[in-house]
Structures are given as structure tokens and as C-alpha cells.
Scaffold this motif. Structure first.
Motif, PDB file in Angstrom:
ATOM      1  N   ALA A  23      11.303  15.451   0.797  1.00  0.00           N
ATOM      2  CA  ALA A  23      10.818  14.159   1.283  1.00  0.00           C
ATOM      3  C   ALA A  23       9.363  14.221   1.734  1.00  0.00           C
ATOM      4  N   LEU A  24       8.843  15.427   1.996  1.00  0.00           N
ATOM      5  CA  LEU A  24       7.495  15.538   2.537  1.00  0.00           C
ATOM      6  C   LEU A  24       6.424  15.196   1.513  1.00  0.00           C
ATOM      7  N   TYR A  25       6.604  15.561   0.278  1.00  0.00           N
ATOM      8  CA  TYR A  25       5.552  15.429  -0.736  1.00  0.00           C
ATOM      9  C   TYR A  25       5.855  14.236  -1.651  1.00  0.00           C
ATOM     10  N   ARG A  26       5.966  13.072  -1.023  1.00  0.00           N
ATOM     11  CA  ARG A  26       6.215  11.830  -1.744  1.00  0.00           C
ATOM     12  C   ARG A  26       5.407  10.717  -1.096  1.00  0.00           C
ATOM     13  N   PRO A  27       5.069   9.676  -1.872  1.00  0.00           N
ATOM     14  CA  PRO A  27       4.338   8.562  -1.269  1.00  0.00           C
ATOM     15  C   PRO A  27       5.192   7.795  -0.276  1.00  0.00           C
ATOM     16  N   ARG A  28       4.528   7.201   0.716  1.00  0.00           N
ATOM     17  CA  ARG A  28       5.152   6.267   1.650  1.00  0.00           C
ATOM     18  C   ARG A  28       4.557   4.891   1.384  1.00  0.00           C
ATOM     19  N   PHE A  29       5.384   3.854   1.422  1.00  0.00           N
ATOM     20  CA  PHE A  29       4.934   2.505   1.110  1.00  0.00           C
ATOM     21  C   PHE A  29       5.009   1.621   2.349  1.00  0.00           C
ATOM     22  N   VAL A  30       3.992   0.793   2.530  1.00  0.00           N
ATOM     23  CA  VAL A  30       3.968  -0.199   3.594  1.00  0.00           C
ATOM     24  C   VAL A  30       3.532  -1.533   2.998  1.00  0.00           C
ATOM     25  N   LEU A  62       0.849  -1.186   0.000  1.00  0.00           N
ATOM     26  CA  LEU A  62       0.000   0.000   0.000  1.00  0.00           C
ATOM     27  C   LEU A  62       0.887   1.240   0.000  1.00  0.00           C
ATOM     28  N   SER A  63       0.361   2.310  -0.573  1.00  0.00           N
ATOM     29  CA  SER A  63       1.006   3.615  -0.429  1.00  0.00           C
ATOM     30  C   SER A  63       0.020   4.581   0.201  1.00  0.00           C
ATOM     31  N   TYR A  64       0.547   5.608   0.818  1.00  0.00           N
ATOM     32  CA  TYR A  64      -0.267   6.749   1.220  1.00  0.00           C
ATOM     33  C   TYR A  64       0.550   7.992   0.932  1.00  0.00           C
ATOM     34  N   ASP A  65      -0.133   9.075   0.628  1.00  0.00           N
ATOM     35  CA  ASP A  65       0.526  10.329   0.301  1.00  0.00           C
ATOM     36  C   ASP A  65       0.648  11.196   1.542  1.00  0.00           C
ATOM     37  N   VAL A  66       1.556  12.165   1.496  1.00  0.00           N
ATOM     38  CA  VAL A  66       1.849  13.020   2.647  1.00  0.00           C
ATOM     39  C   VAL A  66       1.875  14.476   2.196  1.00  0.00           C
ATOM     40  N   ASN A  67       1.311  15.360   2.993  1.00  0.00           N
ATOM     41  CA  ASN A  67       1.319  16.784   2.671  1.00  0.00           C
ATOM     42  C   ASN A  67       1.136  17.576   3.961  1.00  0.00           C
ATOM     43  N   TRP A  68       1.382  18.879   3.868  1.00  0.00           N
ATOM     44  CA  TRP A  68       1.225  19.770   5.008  1.00  0.00           C
ATOM     45  C   TRP A  68      -0.234  19.883   5.409  1.00  0.00           C
ATOM     46  N   LEU A  69      -0.471  20.054   6.693  1.00  0.00           N
ATOM     47  CA  LEU A  69      -1.818  20.328   7.182  1.00  0.00           C
ATOM     48  C   LEU A  69      -2.222  21.773   6.919  1.00  0.00           C
ATOM     49  N   GLN A  70      -1.331  22.713   7.174  1.00  0.00           N
ATOM     50  CA  GLN A  70      -1.677  24.126   7.043  1.00  0.00           C
ATOM     51  C   GLN A  70      -1.612  24.554   5.578  1.00  0.00           C
TER      52      GLN A  70
END
Length: 404
Positions: free
Chosen positions: A389-396, A368-376
Motif C-alpha cells: 500500500a505504500l508505493y501507490r498513488p493517493r487520490f483526493v 488530484l493524486s500524489y505519490d508516496v514513498n519511503w523517506l530513507q
């Protein structure tokens, strides 16, 4: 338009959806013509374990940070994948940063790789992987804007015959068309679902066809876009979709499903939608699943598994699960949750997607992947460029098992 709104429009497909996304494990039996009927193989499934997929995480870091590349992918969201007949994997992304990445420290002295604030941002991109290595970024954007103030976000894709029974194969890519709008529609007003046809092996865009126009639906929160995920079964493509209730300050969104015969995804006349009792020309929400418009469904051992983030504030960090015996429901759950690892404070996870193309296909193992981004909203673009590194998918990798 205020700068903070403009920044939010430019940096992601999914943050506006993340409070309503629900990660789910869904078991379906193989009854493509009788969506509501239970079959003998149906049983509840759940996630038994999960761990970071270092191989994929490291590979996307290597490729994105490569200083020799000046016009390739360096970050993006809306992560989808499809395996091609020659073994390559095509990775599709929505909003994407290109440009060159510089080694740390960044301009404010932090130990993070970074890119210039002038780095290009495009609405979609595609990256080709061969033998587990990311090799190249196709010319971006791959899918041009359909009109001023509109853009295309690629979602699910599959390889299918050019036409039913044909020996020639093509790639079909589902596209979401969105139109620039005012708050709460800072990620664009849902407008239409399209299907693009890509040639093989060259991956040239041959055509784009509109299969469902939603522009005349007066209430944007009731517009449904299809293609967040699809499942192939018994000569059909089951294409899932959702509405954007969260954008209209409603508590959650609904899931929908359509089905299309193999070889006809690009034929609007071939699409049929679950209407609550059967397959027709009008769509109704499936029962039991309250999700955002970005979620994912796979089939495991006679079962479908749907992934999304948990409802409410837990949806910033937590994945949950539902199961069903049919793509049309009723859905059951949520079942076991697990937390999404985040790289920094003040960021959130969203848009969980399953990747059977790189999962191995045995023993309940699923990537699975999930995306990451700023809250504000304020300063989002600057923060993403200061730490790529913040705006890239993470894989599990997760394991699915029958629950007792």
C-alpha cells in the motif's frame, strides 16, 4: 554502487524532487498567442475544500491486491492519466512493481498485503480503466529503454489528430529520458524529452521521437525536461517542464513552458519555447513560480491551475497553490495549503498530478493524486514489498473557488 543508492534508483521518479515541489492553483485566461496579457476572465482562485477520493483509492487497492493477477500492476509512481475517445482512461506510471500480491500478514507478522522481494520492477507501465474499473495492464515496460543505462518515464499525454486536420486520432505520450548517474543524480541524469505515438484503439506503440536533447548541456541541473503536465487551449498544447535544481543541492527549481500546434506534438520542428518575451527556440523560466520538475497544471473556468508540493521541509506533506493569468506568468502565491494524508510514518508525498479525465468537469471539482514513498534510502525496496500500500498513488478531490 552501494546498495542504498541502488535501492533509491529503483523506487521512484519523484522523491528527489519532493522538497521543491509546490502544489498550486493557477488561473489563466484563454490567450494562447499572447502569453503575458491579462484577459477579462482572470481572477485569483484557491482550494476551498478537499477530501479523500475513496472510489479511486479503493479501486487501485482492489486491482493491485487481486491475487489472481501474476503479471499486472501492483504499485507505482509518476501517476498520469488521459481519457480515450471510446471512454476508457489510460493510466501511465513510471517505476512500477509487477508480480503477485499476498494477503496479510506479511513475513514479519504485520497486517499488510505484501509481495515477494523478487517481484519484477519495470521503468514504466500503463493500466486501462473502463467504466470506472481497472481492467488490464499493457505489456510492461510499455516504452523500452532507449540505450543501456537509460530509461523512459512517461509523463503527460493527450489525444490529438495524427496530423493537423486529420480525422484519425492517436495518443501522444511525453517521455522523460534519464541516464544512470552518481549522487546527487540517484534518480538519473536528465537527458531528453521524447514523444511516443500510440495507435487507437489498440494502444500499440508506433514510434518514439526525440523532441529536445539536453545531453550536451554541461550542467545537469540546468537541463530542462518537458511534459510534467500539459494543457490544451485554442488549438495549442501548452507543455510545462522544469529543471532539477534540487538534485544539485539548490533551493528550488524553475518552471518552463512550450507550445505546440494541435496534431504536431511528435514534430520537433513545431515546438516553440517561452523565451521571456515571446515564443522561440530557446527556453527561459517563467516568472514567479519556483517548483520542482514534477508539477501539474489545469484550466478552470478560463484559468490555469498548477499543482505541486510546498517548498522546504513542508514539501514532505503539504500541498500549496499559485495562480496566474497566463501560462508564462507572472505567477502569484502561494495561496492556501492543505496536508496530504500519509499511510505510515517515515514516508512522504510527492508529484501531485491533476486528473481531468476522472474529475467530472463541473463546479470546480478536480481529482488530484500524489505519490508516496519511503523517506530513507536503506531498505526502501524491502519496505515497499513488505507493505504494497505504500508505493501507490493517493487520490483526493478538491474544490476550486475564486478567492475574495
Amino acid at each position: 554502487m552501494p546498495d542504498d543508492v541502488r535501492a533509491r534508483q529503483r523506487t521512484g521518479t519523484g522523491i528527489g524532487l519532493l522538497l521543491t515541489l509546490v502544489l498550486a492553483a493557477v488561473l489563466l485566461t484563454a490567450l494562447p498567442d499572447h502569453g503575458g496579457r491579462r484577459g477579462g476572465g482572470c481572477a485569483p482562485y484557491t482550494v476551498s475544500s478537499w477530501s479523500g477520493d475513496d472510489r479511486l483509492n479503493d479501486e487501485f487497492t482492489r486491482y493491485g491486491d487481486d491475487p489472481a493477477r501474476g503479471d499486472d500492476w501492483t504499485g507505482g509512481d509518476g501517476t498520469h492519466s488521459v481519457r480515450l475517445p471510446d471512454g476508457r482512461v489510460l493510466w501511465l506510471f513510471s517505476d512500477t512493481y509487477l508480480g503477485q500480491v499476498h494477503a496479510p500478514p506479511n513475513p514479519v507478522g504485520e497486517s499488510a498485503s505484501w509481495r515477494d522481494t523478487s517481484a519484477p520492477l519495470v521503468r514504466n507501465s500503463a493500466v486501462v480503466m473502463r467504466d470506472g474499473r481497472l481492467r488490464s495492464t499493457l505489456p510492461a515496460p510499455l516504452f523500452p529503454d532507449p540505450a543501456p543505462g537509460q530509461w523512459r518515464w512517461p509523463v503527460a499525454a493527450r489525444v490529438e489528430p495524427r496530423s493537423p486536420g486529420s480525422s484519425e486520432q492517436v495518443v501522444r505520450v511525453l517521455l522523460w529520458v534519464r541516464t544512470a548517474g552518481q549522487p546527487p543524480w540517484i534518480y538519473g541524469v536528465p537527458t531528453a524529452t521524447e514523444v511516443a505515438t500510440l495507435s487507437l484503439p489498440g494502444l500499440r506503440v508506433e514510434s518514439v521521437v526525440k523532441v529536445l536533447d539536453q545531453s550536451l548541456v554541461a550542467d545537469p541541473s540546468r537541463r530542462v525536461l518537458f511534459g510534467t503536465t500539459l494543457v490544451e487551449r485554442g488549438g495549442w498544447s501548452y507543455v510545462f517542464g522544469g529543471d532539477d535544481r534540487q538534485a544539485a543541492s539548490r533551493p528550488s527549481s524553475s518552471a518552463y513552458v512550450a507550445r505546440v500546434p494541435e496534431g504536431r506534438l511528435a514534430d520537433p520542428a513545431a515546438w516553440r519555447y517561452w523565451d521571456g518575451t515571446g515564443w522561440g527556440t530557446r527556453a527561459a523560466a517563467v516568472r514567479g513560480a519556483k517548483v520542482g520538475s514534477a508539477f501539474s497544471v489545469v484550466r478552470e473556468d478560463g484559468t490555469y491551475v498548477l499543482f505541486t508540493m510546498a517548498a522546504g521541509s513542508a514539501g514532505l506533506t503539504t500541498v500549496t497553490s499559485y495562480w496566474a493569468c497566463s501560462p508564462t506568468g507572472p505567477w502569484h502565491g502561494p495561496t492556501r495549503n492543505f496536508g496530504a494524508s500519509l499511510p505510515a510514518a517515515e514516508v512522504a508525498a510527492y508529484n501531485p498530478q491533476a486528473h481531468p479525465a476522472v474529475s467530472g468537469g463541473s463546479g470546480g471539482r478536480l481529482v488530484l493524486s500524489y505519490d508516496v514513498n519511503w523517506l530513507q534510502t536503506t531498505g526502501a525496496s524491502a519496505g515497499i514489498n513488505a507493505n504494497v500500500a505504500l508505493y501507490r498513488p493517493r487520490f483526493v478531490t478538491v474544490r476550486l473557488v475564486r478567492s475574495r
